[in-house]
Design a protein around this motif. Structure first.
Motif, PDB file in Angstrom:
ATOM      1  N   PHE A  97      51.592  14.693   4.485  1.00 36.65           N
ATOM      2  CA  PHE A  97      51.951  13.837   5.597  1.00 36.65           C
ATOM      3  C   PHE A  97      52.602  14.566   6.798  1.00 36.65           C
ATOM      4  CE2 PHE A  97      52.546  10.904   2.122  1.00 36.65           C
ATOM      5  CZ  PHE A  97      52.021   9.839   2.761  1.00 36.65           C
ATOM      6  N   GLU A  98      52.724  16.073   6.560  1.00 40.95           N
ATOM      7  CA  GLU A  98      52.891  16.739   7.705  1.00 40.95           C
ATOM      8  C   GLU A  98      51.604  16.735   8.626  1.00 40.95           C
ATOM      9  OE1 GLU A  98      53.764  21.137   9.978  1.00 40.95           O
ATOM     10  OE2 GLU A  98      52.384  20.806   7.956  1.00 40.95           O
ATOM     11  N   ALA A  99      50.629  16.820   8.121  1.00 40.99           N
ATOM     12  CA  ALA A  99      49.300  16.678   8.961  1.00 40.99           C
ATOM     13  C   ALA A  99      49.353  15.041   9.536  1.00 40.99           C
ATOM     14  CB  ALA A  99      48.061  16.999   7.810  1.00 40.99           C
ATOM     15  N   VAL A 100      49.829  14.270   8.652  1.00 39.91           N
ATOM     16  CA  VAL A 100      49.515  13.018   9.224  1.00 39.91           C
ATOM     17  C   VAL A 100      50.301  12.727  10.523  1.00 39.91           C
ATOM     18  CG1 VAL A 100      50.080  10.645   8.653  1.00 39.91           C
ATOM     19  CG2 VAL A 100      48.828  11.860   6.934  1.00 39.91           C
ATOM     20  N   TRP A 101      51.642  13.172  10.363  1.00 36.66           N
ATOM     21  CA  TRP A 101      52.510  13.123  11.527  1.00 36.66           C
ATOM     22  C   TRP A 101      52.088  13.761  12.670  1.00 36.66           C
ATOM     23  CZ3 TRP A 101      55.290  16.847  13.719  1.00 36.66           C
ATOM     24  CH2 TRP A 101      55.663  17.798  12.978  1.00 36.66           C
ATOM     25  N   ALA A 102      51.584  15.064  12.558  1.00 33.44           N
ATOM     26  CA  ALA A 102      51.047  15.823  13.625  1.00 33.44           C
ATOM     27  C   ALA A 102      49.839  15.283  14.333  1.00 33.44           C
ATOM     28  CB  ALA A 102      50.667  17.196  12.935  1.00 33.44           C
ATOM     29  N   ILE A 103      49.065  14.779  13.571  1.00 32.71           N
ATOM     30  CA  ILE A 103      47.760  14.151  14.079  1.00 32.71           C
ATOM     31  C   ILE A 103      48.175  12.832  14.838  1.00 32.71           C
ATOM     32  CG2 ILE A 103      45.714  13.058  13.489  1.00 32.71           C
ATOM     33  CD1 ILE A 103      45.506  15.008  11.290  1.00 32.71           C
ATOM     34  N   ALA A 104      48.913  11.952  14.379  1.00 28.02           N
ATOM     35  CA  ALA A 104      49.334  10.762  14.894  1.00 28.02           C
ATOM     36  C   ALA A 104      50.412  11.168  16.391  1.00 28.02           C
ATOM     37  CB  ALA A 104      50.307  10.099  13.822  1.00 28.02           C
ATOM     38  N   LEU A 105      50.993  12.202  16.185  1.00 26.13           N
ATOM     39  CA  LEU A 105      51.560  12.560  17.518  1.00 26.13           C
ATOM     40  C   LEU A 105      50.630  13.002  18.579  1.00 26.13           C
ATOM     41  CD1 LEU A 105      54.528  13.519  18.800  1.00 26.13           C
ATOM     42  CD2 LEU A 105      53.937  15.811  17.845  1.00 26.13           C
ATOM     43  N   GLY A 106      49.691  13.524  18.150  1.00 28.40           N
ATOM     44  CA  GLY A 106      48.654  13.885  19.387  1.00 28.40           C
ATOM     45  C   GLY A 106      47.793  12.466  19.819  1.00 28.40           C
ATOM     46  N   ALA A 107      47.719  11.595  18.769  1.00 28.46           N
ATOM     47  CA  ALA A 107      47.063  10.159  19.066  1.00 28.46           C
ATOM     48  C   ALA A 107      48.032   9.439  19.692  1.00 28.46           C
ATOM     49  CB  ALA A 107      46.628   9.697  17.925  1.00 28.46           C
ATOM     50  N   SER A 108      49.569   9.741  19.759  1.00 28.42           N
ATOM     51  CA  SER A 108      50.296   8.722  20.447  1.00 28.42           C
ATOM     52  C   SER A 108      50.232   8.838  21.695  1.00 28.42           C
ATOM     53  CB  SER A 108      51.676   8.932  19.924  1.00 28.42           C
ATOM     54  OG  SER A 108      52.349  10.161  20.185  1.00 28.42           O
ATOM     55  N   GLU A 109      49.801   9.736  22.536  1.00 31.68           N
ATOM     56  CA  GLU A 109      49.967  10.217  23.815  1.00 31.68           C
ATOM     57  C   GLU A 109      50.999  10.188  24.398  1.00 31.68           C
ATOM     58  OE1 GLU A 109      46.432   8.111  25.785  1.00 31.68           O
ATOM     59  OE2 GLU A 109      45.098   8.577  24.194  1.00 31.68           O
ATOM     60  N   GLY A 110      51.905  10.870  23.865  1.00 34.87           N
ATOM     61  CA  GLY A 110      53.377  11.052  24.589  1.00 34.87           C
ATOM     62  C   GLY A 110      54.357   9.774  24.146  1.00 34.87           C
ATOM     63  N   PHE A 111      54.093   9.285  22.903  1.00 33.23           N
ATOM     64  CA  PHE A 111      54.527   7.918  22.468  1.00 33.23           C
ATOM     65  C   PHE A 111      54.185   6.597  23.099  1.00 33.23           C
ATOM     66  CE2 PHE A 111      57.690  11.512  21.073  1.00 33.23           C
ATOM     67  CZ  PHE A 111      57.169  11.429  19.697  1.00 33.23           C
TER      68      PHE A 111
END
Length: 104
Positions: free
Chosen positions: A12-26
Motif C-alpha cells: 500500500f505504500e507503493a499504491v499511495w506513492a504512485i497515486a500521489l504522482g498521478a494526482s498531479e498535485g492533488f
C-alpha cells in the motif's frame, strides 16, 4: 502475522506513492482519494506491525517494498527507463529486505 501485515503495508505504500504522482498535485480526484486511502492503510499497518517487529527493521522493509514496487511500476507503465543496473539494484534491495527477515 506481523510480517504479513508489514508486507501488505509495503504494497500500500507503493499504491499511495504512485497515486500521489498521478494526482498531479492533488488536482485529480480519483488518484487523490486512492492516495489518501492507501496512505491510511499503509501507515496503520506499519504501526500495527511495529508492535512486534523492531522499528528499524519494520521501516526498512516497508520502505524497501514500497520503493521497489514504485520503481518497477514506473518502468512498466510510467515511462521510467529500464537499465540493467536499475534491475540489479532493485534485486539487491529485495535481497536486503529478505535478509532482514531472515536474520530478524
Amino acid at each position: 502475522m506481523s510480517w504479513i501485515v508489514l508486507i501488505v503495508s509495503g504494497l500500500f505504500e507503493a499504491v499511495w506513492a504512485i497515486a500521489l504522482g498521478a494526482s498531479e498535485g492533488f488536482t485529480k480526484l480519483v488518484p487523490t482519494v486512492i492516495f489518501g486511502a492507501g496512505l491510511i492503510i499503509s501507515m496503520a499497518g506499519l504501526a500495527w506491525a511495529m508492535k512486534e517487529i523492531p522499528t528499524g527493521t519494520a521501516y526498512a522493509v516497508w520502505v524497501g517494498i514500497g520503493a521497489s514496487l514504485a520503481v518497477v511500476y514506473g518502468m512498466a507503465f510510467g515511462g521510467e527507463t529500464i537499465s540493467l543496473i536499475k534491475v540489479v539494484l532493485i534485486i539487491g534491495l529485495v535481497g536486503c529486505i529478505v535478509g532482514l527477515k531472515a536474520v530478524g
